[in-house]
Design a protein around this motif. Structure first.
Motif, PDB file in Angstrom:
ATOM      1  N   SER A 308      39.975   1.789  -7.149  1.00 43.11           N
ATOM      2  CA  SER A 308      39.028   0.981  -6.387  1.00 43.11           C
ATOM      3  C   SER A 308      37.632   1.553  -6.547  1.00 43.11           C
ATOM      4  O   SER A 308      37.442   2.733  -6.878  1.00 43.11           O
ATOM      5  N   LYS A 309      36.653   0.702  -6.311  1.00 43.48           N
ATOM      6  CA  LYS A 309      35.261   1.125  -6.392  1.00 43.48           C
ATOM      7  C   LYS A 309      34.945   2.153  -5.309  1.00 43.48           C
ATOM      8  O   LYS A 309      34.168   3.090  -5.540  1.00 43.48           O
ATOM      9  N   ALA A 314      33.671   7.748  -3.425  1.00 42.96           N
ATOM     10  CA  ALA A 314      33.975   8.721  -2.378  1.00 42.96           C
ATOM     11  C   ALA A 314      34.440  10.062  -2.932  1.00 42.96           C
ATOM     12  O   ALA A 314      34.134  11.115  -2.346  1.00 42.96           O
ATOM     13  N   VAL A 315      35.184  10.063  -4.035  1.00 43.60           N
ATOM     14  CA  VAL A 315      35.762  11.311  -4.537  1.00 43.60           C
ATOM     15  C   VAL A 315      34.683  12.338  -4.899  1.00 43.60           C
ATOM     16  O   VAL A 315      34.809  13.521  -4.530  1.00 43.60           O
ATOM     17  N   VAL A 329      40.126  19.863   2.152  1.00 50.52           N
ATOM     18  CA  VAL A 329      40.172  18.434   1.830  1.00 50.52           C
ATOM     19  C   VAL A 329      41.595  18.049   1.450  1.00 50.52           C
ATOM     20  O   VAL A 329      42.235  18.725   0.634  1.00 50.52           O
ATOM     21  N   THR A 330      42.082  16.977   2.052  1.00 51.21           N
ATOM     22  CA  THR A 330      43.383  16.403   1.718  1.00 51.21           C
ATOM     23  C   THR A 330      43.170  14.948   1.335  1.00 51.21           C
ATOM     24  O   THR A 330      42.633  14.166   2.130  1.00 51.21           O
ATOM     25  N   LEU A 331      43.570  14.595   0.128  1.00 50.94           N
ATOM     26  CA  LEU A 331      43.383  13.241  -0.381  1.00 50.94           C
ATOM     27  C   LEU A 331      44.744  12.596  -0.609  1.00 50.94           C
ATOM     28  O   LEU A 331      45.564  13.109  -1.374  1.00 50.94           O
ATOM     29  N   HIS A 332      44.991  11.493   0.074  1.00 53.65           N
ATOM     30  CA  HIS A 332      46.211  10.713  -0.097  1.00 53.65           C
ATOM     31  C   HIS A 332      45.892   9.482  -0.937  1.00 53.65           C
ATOM     32  O   HIS A 332      44.966   8.725  -0.616  1.00 53.65           O
ATOM     33  N   LEU A 333      46.643   9.296  -2.017  1.00 52.55           N
ATOM     34  CA  LEU A 333      46.456   8.151  -2.900  1.00 52.55           C
ATOM     35  C   LEU A 333      47.332   7.006  -2.426  1.00 52.55           C
ATOM     36  O   LEU A 333      48.551   7.139  -2.290  1.00 52.55           O
ATOM     37  N   ASN A 334      46.709   5.871  -2.175  1.00 52.99           N
ATOM     38  CA  ASN A 334      47.420   4.698  -1.668  1.00 52.99           C
ATOM     39  C   ASN A 334      47.081   3.501  -2.548  1.00 52.99           C
ATOM     40  O   ASN A 334      46.262   2.655  -2.185  1.00 52.99           O
ATOM     41  N   PRO A 335      47.682   3.397  -3.739  1.00 51.32           N
ATOM     42  CA  PRO A 335      47.327   2.324  -4.668  1.00 51.32           C
ATOM     43  C   PRO A 335      47.879   0.980  -4.216  1.00 51.32           C
ATOM     44  O   PRO A 335      48.872   0.898  -3.495  1.00 51.32           O
ATOM     45  N   LEU A 344      39.085  -1.612 -12.551  1.00 50.69           N
ATOM     46  CA  LEU A 344      37.918  -0.766 -12.792  1.00 50.69           C
ATOM     47  C   LEU A 344      37.046  -1.374 -13.876  1.00 50.69           C
ATOM     48  O   LEU A 344      37.462  -1.525 -15.016  1.00 50.69           O
ATOM     49  N   GLU A 345      35.830  -1.732 -13.501  1.00 54.52           N
ATOM     50  CA  GLU A 345      34.872  -2.274 -14.450  1.00 54.52           C
ATOM     51  C   GLU A 345      33.618  -1.411 -14.547  1.00 54.52           C
ATOM     52  O   GLU A 345      32.733  -1.707 -15.330  1.00 54.52           O
ATOM     53  N   SER A 346      33.543  -0.385 -13.743  1.00 54.35           N
ATOM     54  CA  SER A 346      32.382   0.497 -13.741  1.00 54.35           C
ATOM     55  C   SER A 346      32.852   1.939 -13.662  1.00 54.35           C
ATOM     56  O   SER A 346      33.972   2.229 -13.235  1.00 54.35           O
ATOM     57  N   PHE A 347      31.974   2.834 -14.069  1.00 57.50           N
ATOM     58  CA  PHE A 347      32.244   4.266 -14.015  1.00 57.50           C
ATOM     59  C   PHE A 347      31.150   4.918 -13.175  1.00 57.50           C
ATOM     60  O   PHE A 347      29.963   4.683 -13.419  1.00 57.50           O
ATOM     61  N   TYR A 348      31.541   5.724 -12.205  1.00 60.23           N
ATOM     62  CA  TYR A 348      30.600   6.332 -11.279  1.00 60.23           C
ATOM     63  C   TYR A 348      30.557   7.844 -11.465  1.00 60.23           C
ATOM     64  O   TYR A 348      31.576   8.469 -11.744  1.00 60.23           O
ATOM     65  N   ARG A 349      29.362   8.399 -11.284  1.00 57.91           N
ATOM     66  CA  ARG A 349      29.170   9.837 -11.218  1.00 57.91           C
ATOM     67  C   ARG A 349      28.184  10.126 -10.085  1.00 57.91           C
ATOM     68  O   ARG A 349      27.159   9.458  -9.974  1.00 57.91           O
ATOM     69  N   TYR A 350      28.520  11.128  -9.265  1.00 60.35           N
ATOM     70  CA  TYR A 350      27.641  11.519  -8.161  1.00 60.35           C
ATOM     71  C   TYR A 350      26.647  12.548  -8.673  1.00 60.35           C
ATOM     72  O   TYR A 350      27.029  13.520  -9.328  1.00 60.35           O
TER      73      TYR A 350
END
Length: 656
Positions: A308-309, A314-315, A329-335, A344-350
């Motif tokens: 998801s976008k 957020a990651v 940090v605890t990350l739960h993946l809920n696809p 996914l149509e875009s790629f993000y970098r913070y």
């Protein structure tokens, strides 16, 4: 109030009910009305059927004043003698019923006695007859005597009733019945006719959703887990005073928790679901990052759809918080289980780092270190490089060898790297302006933003759409004023103490639910605006026309009409002629033979292809006119190559 001991414990009753009453119901009723008495009887039946000790009932006497329909001379209401007598009898029945309820709780907690009392009150309310202490003593002899009941009725009238009336006003309950369940108000009038089944469901919902978990925590904190288990095994019960104190404390705790949850949901605009981190097991679809330092005590848990976008955005923020603050940090993946197309149509970098870095000379290293790197993007598709920044940021691309709007990486040949440099050029000061006289936006009002040393740093116009305006600025303290000329001659800025206290910030002013008193408005030569962070500023600006100029407009066409026929009193045909003449002059390029008038051309182009079209348009315009032409471009959409070498336009001017 009192607790019910009915029921055999049943399934769902636990050890909690042996130490306190988890559900507290406060009935706001007028016992002179049959429907209210029926609701009280249904509440008693539901409490009797509940597991032992789970529900306790209280009664709040619904005040009878002018809002309740009582017409007495001291309230300024006149009514016939018979009507006054009827209302006084109803008020007396309500006081008698409440006194009887209080006496019943002091002597016994027997549900049978409560049912007989309510049946007597219901019959008296239906018949409209008076309820005497002697009648109560004969109906419920185990709880009442005539002399004691008479004294209780007198006390209710002089002491208790006014206090309960004030509580009803604070709850916002005037005439309709209501139920307060652990601090939550339920309007029984709008909920329809509630019976014992409805009230039992309400108690069960309240217990499982709001009271069970806080009650267990409260018991552990007050008496200790071991002591609670020992008391449950021994079958002993605390004293009535301890029982009441614990029940009151739980009721207040549940109400406070509910208010916090509602406030958080209202602030975010959505209803949020709270959960404990330990309630979600960390399995194969879970990633845990251990904290370090003082931040290790804080745990951040996120549940995200990996495709998801929102997850892409957020990651990197979670990683930055973990690295800079040391959070766990605890990350739960809920696809999502249903995917119709590639999500996914875009790629993000913070980009921005939470930890500033400096060199030995004290200069910031952010321009060198704050960067986004996209690797392995060899693809035949056309890509666009876009900066997803806050709305208040104005970004400009200062260095780029290629067209960032149309990147074809497959056609780069041996060149394997494409780079671009973006710069935060300025922040935005936005807001709305209102004419306090007409309550409409002052369309066309010219505003100047500057400082004491430089009063005119930038300018703008107020739009007719909601009075919106927008100005570019840098962090600091600025003065917002009216431009010299028609704007300052016709209008003056207005301010008020409430606006000054909020710094003219729309968010601070509206958030405090403040209102402007017209009597407190004062003239102001300028409004002080503080840009204290990188979120921009949104301000509320008030303007008013000067005395005697209420019908004067600052727009050109209106000024032409006023010149022809007087200020605000010109002939309609002359005013229309002025407007038509100005339109004709615009299309014809000015008066005949007036070759000195400047033609303004506004253009927007993004990408190298449209910039080439723009150059063709420039040459075409210049070849077909003898007048001076001024071209206006939106700079933040242009490429660095176009800005660095603007097209050669003889006889024209290029302005950014």
């Amino acid at each position: 109030d009192g607790g019910g001991d009915g029921g055999d414990g049943g399934e769902g009753g636990g050890d909690l009910e042996q130490l306190l009453h988890p559900v507290s119901k406060l009935l706001v009723l007028d016992l002179s009305q049959p429907s209210h008495v029926a609701l009280a009887a249904a509440a008693v039946e539901a409490a009797e059927a509940a597991p032992g000790g789970r529900v306790r009932l209280g009664l709040l006497q619904l005040g009878r004043g002018p809002a309740g329909g009582e017409c007495t001379p001291e309230h300024g209401h006149a009514c016939p003698p018979m009507e006054h007598l009827r209302k006084e009898e109803a008020a007396q029945r309500s006081r008698v019923g409440f006194a009887a309820w209080e006496k019943l709780l002091q002597t016994t907690h027997d549900f049978g006695a409560a049912r007989r009392l309510l049946a007597l009150l219901h019959a008296a309310a239906l018949a409209g007859e008076a309820l005497t202490p002697e009648l109560l003593a004969s109906a419920v002899p185990e709880a009442f005597s005539a002399a004691e009941t008479a004294n209780l009725i007198a006390g209710v009238k002089t002491v208790v009733a006014p206090h309960h009336a004030a509580l009803c006003r604070s709850l916002g309950v005037s005439a309709a019945p209501a139920i307060v369940v652990n601090g939550r108000l339920v309007d029984a009038a709008t909920a329809g006719k509630l019976d014992a089944v409805d009230l039992a469901l309400l108690s069960e919902f309240e217990y499982k959703q709001r009271a069970q978990a806080p009650g267990a925590t409260l018991v552990r904190e007050l008496v200790g887990e071991d002591a609670a288990e020992e008391a449950a095994d021994a079958g002993g019960a605390p004293s009535a005073e301890e029982f009441g104190q614990r029940s009151d404390l739980l009721m207040l705790a549940v109400a406070a928790l509910s208010r916090g949850a509602q406030a958080a949901a209202a602030a975010g605009g959505v209803r949020e679901m709270a959960f404990r981190p330990e309630s979600l097991g960390c399995g194969a679809a879970c990633v845990q990052l251990a904290g370090s330092g003082p931040g290790k005590a804080l745990e951040l848990t996120a549940v995200l759809d990996p495709l998801s976008k929102e997850a892409q955005r957020a990651v990197p923020i979670l990683m930055a918080l973990h690295e800079s603050l040391g959070l766990s940090v605890t990350l739960h993946l809920n696809p999502s289980l249903q995917i119709e197309k590639f999500p996914l149509e875009s790629f993000y970098r913070y980009v921005v780092s939470l930890e500033p870095s400096f060199d030995n000379a004290g200069r910031s290293l952010s321009p060198q270190l704050d960067r986004a790197l996209f690797s392995s993007l060899r693809t035949p598709q056309v890509l666009t490089l876009h900066v997803d920044a806050p709305e208040a940021w104005l970004l400009e691309c200062t260095e780029a060898a290629y067209d960032m709007d149309n990147l074809r990486l497959a056609e780069l040949g041996d060149r394997r790297t494409v780079s671009a440099v973006y710069e935060l050029a300025s922040l935005l000061i936005t807001g709305s302006c209102e004419d306090v006289g007409s309550r409409h936006p002052p369309n066309g009002l010219q505003l100047l933003l500057g400082t004491t040393a430089q009063p005119h740093a930038t300018d703008t116009l107020v739009m007719s759409n909601l009075g919106y305006f927008q100005l570019k600025a840098a962090p600091g303290v600025w003065d917002l004023s009216l431009a010299p000329g028609p704007s300052s001659e016709v209008f003056t800025l207005r301010t008020a103490p409430a606006l000054l206290a909020a710094g003219h910030s729309t968010r601070a002013f509206r958030g405090g639910m403040q209102r402007i008193d017209p009597a407190t408005l004062n003239d102001a030569a300028a409004v002080r605006v503080t840009m204290a962070d990188f979120t921009g500023a949104n301000i509320l600006l008030l303007a008013q026309k000067r005395p005697g100029l209420e019908s004067v407009s600052i727009l050109d066409d209106d000024k032409q009409g006023e010149a022809a026929g007087g200020a605000g009193a010109g002939d309609g045909g002359e005013r229309a002629a002025g407007v038509i003449g100005s339109v004709a002059k615009w299309w014809s390029g000015g008066e005949k033979g007036d070759a000195s008038e400047t033609v303004h051309v506004f253009s927007l182009a993004s990408g190298h292809l449209y910039e080439r079209f723009l150059k063709i348009m420039l040459q075409s315009v210049l070849q077909r006119t003898k007048r001076h032409v001024k071209f206006w471009f939106l700079k933040n959409f242009l490429s660095p190559a176009f800005i660095g070498s603007p097209p050669a336009v003889g006889g024209g001017t290029v302005a950014g």
